[in-house]
Design a protein around this motif. Structure first.
Motif, short mmCIF file in Angstrom:
data_model
loop_
_atom_site.label_atom_id
_atom_site.label_comp_id
_atom_site.label_asym_id
_atom_site.label_seq_id
_atom_site.Cartn_x
_atom_site.Cartn_y
_atom_site.Cartn_z
N ASP A 28 22.54 -16.38 31.19
CA ASP A 28 22.45 -17.11 32.45
C ASP A 28 21.78 -16.29 33.55
OD1 ASP A 28 23.87 -19.39 31.50
OD2 ASP A 28 25.74 -18.26 31.70
N ILE A 29 21.56 -15.01 33.30
CA ILE A 29 20.96 -14.13 34.31
C ILE A 29 19.46 -14.07 34.06
CG2 ILE A 29 21.01 -11.86 35.39
CD1 ILE A 29 23.65 -13.44 35.53
N ARG A 30 18.72 -14.82 34.88
CA ARG A 30 17.27 -14.88 34.71
C ARG A 30 16.52 -14.12 35.80
NH1 ARG A 30 19.36 -19.65 32.82
NH2 ARG A 30 18.65 -20.26 30.73
N SER A 31 17.22 -13.80 36.89
CA SER A 31 16.62 -13.02 37.96
C SER A 31 17.75 -12.34 38.71
CB SER A 31 15.82 -13.92 38.92
OG SER A 31 16.70 -14.61 39.80
N PRO A 32 17.46 -11.34 39.53
CA PRO A 32 18.52 -10.65 40.27
C PRO A 32 19.34 -11.59 41.15
CG PRO A 32 16.51 -9.35 40.33
CD PRO A 32 16.15 -10.66 39.71
N ARG A 33 18.74 -12.70 41.59
CA ARG A 33 19.50 -13.64 42.43
C ARG A 33 20.72 -14.19 41.71
NH1 ARG A 33 14.22 -15.01 43.37
NH2 ARG A 33 14.34 -16.71 41.84
N ASP A 34 20.65 -14.29 40.39
CA ASP A 34 21.75 -14.85 39.62
C ASP A 34 22.97 -13.92 39.58
OD1 ASP A 34 20.30 -17.17 38.98
OD2 ASP A 34 19.34 -16.16 37.28
N LEU A 35 22.79 -12.68 40.03
CA LEU A 35 23.91 -11.74 40.05
C LEU A 35 24.71 -11.81 41.34
CD1 LEU A 35 22.00 -8.56 38.77
CD2 LEU A 35 23.61 -9.93 37.43
N LYS A 36 24.13 -12.40 42.39
CA LYS A 36 24.67 -12.25 43.73
C LYS A 36 26.10 -12.79 43.87
CE LYS A 36 20.77 -10.62 45.58
NZ LYS A 36 20.65 -9.27 46.14
N ASP A 37 26.39 -13.93 43.25
CA ASP A 37 27.67 -14.60 43.50
C ASP A 37 28.67 -14.42 42.37
OD1 ASP A 37 26.75 -15.60 45.95
OD2 ASP A 37 25.78 -17.31 44.96
N LEU A 38 28.42 -13.52 41.47
CA LEU A 38 29.34 -13.34 40.35
C LEU A 38 30.64 -12.68 40.79
CD1 LEU A 38 27.05 -12.16 37.41
CD2 LEU A 38 27.58 -14.48 38.17
N LEU A 74 25.53 0.51 37.58
CA LEU A 74 24.70 0.97 38.70
C LEU A 74 23.53 0.01 38.93
CD1 LEU A 74 23.71 2.98 40.80
CD2 LEU A 74 22.75 4.37 38.95
N THR A 75 22.90 -0.44 37.85
CA THR A 75 21.76 -1.36 37.99
C THR A 75 22.21 -2.70 38.56
OG1 THR A 75 20.71 -0.31 36.08
CG2 THR A 75 19.85 -2.45 36.77
N LEU A 76 23.33 -3.22 38.08
CA LEU A 76 23.83 -4.48 38.60
C LEU A 76 24.14 -4.36 40.09
CD1 LEU A 76 26.19 -5.67 35.71
CD2 LEU A 76 23.81 -6.29 36.13
N ALA A 77 24.76 -3.26 40.48
CA ALA A 77 25.09 -3.05 41.89
C ALA A 77 23.83 -2.98 42.75
CB ALA A 77 25.93 -1.78 42.05
N LEU A 78 22.83 -2.28 42.27
CA LEU A 78 21.57 -2.17 43.01
C LEU A 78 20.96 -3.55 43.26
CD1 LEU A 78 19.99 0.91 41.22
CD2 LEU A 78 20.34 0.73 43.69
N HIS A 79 20.95 -4.37 42.23
CA HIS A 79 20.32 -5.69 42.38
C HIS A 79 21.19 -6.68 43.13
CE1 HIS A 79 16.47 -5.30 40.42
NE2 HIS A 79 17.02 -4.64 39.41
N ARG A 80 22.47 -6.41 43.28
CA ARG A 80 23.33 -7.27 44.09
C ARG A 80 23.22 -6.91 45.59
NH1 ARG A 80 27.82 -10.05 42.44
NH2 ARG A 80 29.25 -8.87 43.79
N VAL A 81 23.01 -5.64 45.87
CA VAL A 81 22.94 -5.20 47.26
C VAL A 81 21.53 -5.37 47.83
CG1 VAL A 81 23.12 -3.19 48.80
CG2 VAL A 81 24.86 -3.60 47.02
N PHE A 82 20.52 -5.08 47.03
CA PHE A 82 19.13 -5.15 47.50
C PHE A 82 18.43 -6.37 46.91
CE2 PHE A 82 20.41 -0.69 47.62
CZ PHE A 82 20.20 -0.42 48.95
N ASP A 83 17.37 -6.80 47.57
CA ASP A 83 16.64 -8.00 47.18
C ASP A 83 15.28 -7.61 46.61
OD1 ASP A 83 18.61 -9.90 48.00
OD2 ASP A 83 18.02 -9.52 50.08
N SER A 84 15.27 -7.23 45.35
CA SER A 84 14.01 -6.92 44.66
C SER A 84 13.28 -8.23 44.35
CB SER A 84 14.31 -6.18 43.37
OG SER A 84 13.16 -5.92 42.62
#
Length: 638
Positions: A28-38, A74-84
């Protein structure tokens, strides 16, 4: 200047999703945006699935398994905090970016590090989320400094610059050159995330490693300790458990809000979640070939020796008889084949960290002190120490031997790891002597010969992979080994094939192919390709065409040096040079890449026959035969 410490959060890893909530899976994770609300539970599940995916996929293809298992949270946290990609996330070295690839939509790992597959490092051709594609360590901080300066000049204030750098990469001098500049600019925020797992290829060495170990204790006893980063004027947050997504996110958000350069110190474990990698003390799981995922054992490896193992065994023998021989490695003891020597002679091994420049000049100092140092590094990394080889070793006529592993086309690690520039760079170094062994016997012999030189630098280079059968010489002419000789048909051409290093078998096969067409060929191995043996011009005069074949860029390489030597000796025989084009080669198996650049027996035979036919054909405009100079010029243009 210590920023407020972040409280550590512990997430409970749920075995199932709460009722009524759709289960989130990696698919279900196709882009970093999909991590934001998990939720924390969903993140834990995704983390577990990523690790399972990595073990399953990389065990089949080979690749950098241990580093990537260690950076999942660490990677998941980076993509949840920052908007790559709006925020720029830079990965130093890049072998820790597989998780980043997964969450930015790249799922097909079936051809990882293979032709037309995913690169083993960040790749700008693959994704807008990949900012840089460096796979040489210690560079990301300089990129980050440049990006931050550019944003500052352009008045851009809404884009973060984040550099993820390992503790091993911080042993490289370039990282500290960048830190010196980053720390001085309080109005150019750069977020430096230190992924501290205590290792690069091997345990991190030096005073920095000791300092980071002291800082790690803060996470255990809660007592604050001053950091070297704060001494430079940087804000410092940490240490943080890099496997606790909540704690890592809190630290990253705090860093983002500082508005000035800041270091976030994250503690991770290499190989996390895969027992065989976690228990690995020799970093076999840093970069692997195909393995049995259940046992962690290599599969399909066969019993043939590798070039590296031949070097390793010979160094142990040399060490037993030469107490003056010491070895240096740049954070790659086992990959460079020095672990056996270290076991036999631990007091004569020096790991200087990711610092090839320092290794070269330190070796010159060791030579000045009466020792004979051997600097063992990958050929691609010699590029980083060229000035030191030139000015600190050669100028001082220091008896230092450089051993270059992974020379020529390496293939699967992509453009940055092909060791294809060394023989061109080294051609212009005064006094330096360069050996290119063709087989295991010659590697042992030429290593011994190199170590007998005490008044100049010597270099021994060999390729990646398994060493083939011995190619015995028919005779020696001067310093040249004659490997094959076929007789031309009546009125047929006679070609001198000069094979460089591991291209010997290819050249012998070419000679056999030419013989079928009535073209005679003599195959010689110069053994030492710098300086050019004086017997080579004399031997060239007896042939209609000289052909050089090398696993190195053709521009300024051995072929070019031989052509110059023939010209200087007044030999009018044309010289046709084959080698690697001056380009960045895409990833693929070594054989695939060699085929693509036409360094195979079939392709070489066809091109030689074509050139001979052109030479024999009267010029259509003048009715004259092409001159040797014309043939040589056409070879340069091809």
């Amino acid at each position: 200047m210590r920023a407020e410490p972040c409280h550590l959060h512990v997430f409970l890893i749920a075995t199932s999703e709460p009722r009524g909530r759709a289960a989130i899976v990696l698919a279900d994770i196709r882009s970093p945006r999909d991590l934001k609300d998990l939720t924390p539970e969903q993140l834990a599940r995704v983390s577990s699935e990523i690790r399972s995916f990595l073990v399953h996929s990389v065990s089949r293809t080979g690749g950098h398994l241990g580093p990537n298992l260690g950076v999942v949270e660490l990677t998941l946290a980076l993509h949840r905090v920052f908007d790559s990609p709006h925020d720029r996330i830079l990965w130093d070295t890049g072998h820790q970016a597989y998780v980043h690839k997964l969450v930015t939509g790249r799922r097909d790992f079936s051809r990882l590090r293979a032709k037309d597959g995913l690169s083993g490092y960040p790749s700008r051709a693959e994704s807008e989320h990949d900012v840089i594609e460096n796979s040489h360590a210690s560079t990301a901080l300089s990129y980050a400094d440049g990006l931050a300066r550019a944003f500052h000049v352009r008045g851009v204030t809404d884009r973060a610059v984040v550099a993820v750098v390992g503790d091993g990469a911080l042993t490289g001098g370039m990282a500290w050159e960048a830190l010196n500049n980053i720390a001085a600019a309080k109005d150019r925020p750069v977020i430096i995330v230190i992924n501290d797992n205590g290792r690069s290829y091997a345990p991190t060495v030096g005073a920095l490693a000791q300092h980071l170990a002291v800082l790690r204790e803060t996470g255990h006893d809660g007592l604050p300790r001053p950091s070297v980063f704060e001494g430079l004027g940087l804000h410092y947050i940490g240490p943080v458990d890099g496997h606790d997504i909540g704690a890592t996110e809190s630290a990253l958000r705090a860093a983002r809000d500082v508005g000035a350069p800041v270091v976030v110190h994250c503690l991770t474990k290499k190989g996390r979640g895969y027992r065989h990698a976690e228990d690995d003390t020799r970093d076999h799981f840093h970069g692997i070939g195909a393995i049995d995922a259940a046992t962690g054992q290599a599969v399909g490896s066969g019993s043939s020796r590798t070039w590296t193992s031949v070097f390793a065994e010979e160094m142990v023998r040399i060490g037993a008889s030469r107490p003056d021989v010491v070895v240096l490695t740049a954070a790659m003891l086992a990959p460079a084949g020095l672990d056996l020597f270290a076991g036999a002679h631990p007091d004569r091994v020096f790991d200087v960290g990711v610092a090839e420049q320092h290794a070269a000049t330190c070796a010159a100092g060791l030579a000045a002190g009466g020792l004979h140092p051997v600097v063992a590094i990958y050929a691609t990394f010699l590029n980083r120490a060229f000035d030191q080889v030139l000015m600190d070793v050669s100028l001082h006529r220091a008896g230092v031997t450089f051993v270059l592993d992974r020379a020529g086309v390496t293939g699967d690690d992509g453009p940055s790891h092909n060791g294809m520039w060394d023989m061109s760079l080294l051609q212009c170094v005064p006094g330096l002597r360069l050996a290119a062994p063709r087989d295991a016997v010659q590697l042992a012999a030429q290593l011994q010969e190199a170590l007998s030189v005490s008044d100049a630098p010597t270099v021994v280079r060999f390729p990646k992979g398994r060493v083939g059968p011995e190619i015995a010489a028919l005779e020696r002419v001067g310093g040249l080994d004659v490997l094959a000789r076929t007789v031309p048909a009546r009125d047929g051409h006679d070609v001198l094939l000069v094979s460089v290093g591991a291209m010997a078998r290819t050249c012998v096969d070419v000679a056999d192919g030419l013989a079928v067409h009535g073209v005679g060929a003599t195959v010689v191995d110069p053994r030492w390709v710098k300086p050019i043996d004086e017997a080579l011009p004399r031997l060239s005069e007896r042939h209609d065409l000289v052909v050089t074949v090398e696993d190195n860029v053709r521009a300024g390489g051995v072929g070019a040096a031989i052509a110059q030597a023939l010209h200087d000796a007044g030999v009018a025989v044309p010289c046709l040079n084959f080698g690697i084009p001056a380009d960045f080669l895409s990833a693929g198996g070594r054989d695939e890449v060699l085929k693509e650049i036409r360094l195979t027996p079939t392709a070489l035979e066809r091109e030689i026959l074509r050139r001979l036919a052109d030479r024999s054909r009267p010029d259509t405009a003048t009715g004259t035969q092409p001159t040797g100079d014309a043939l040589a010029a056409s070879s340069i243009a091809s």
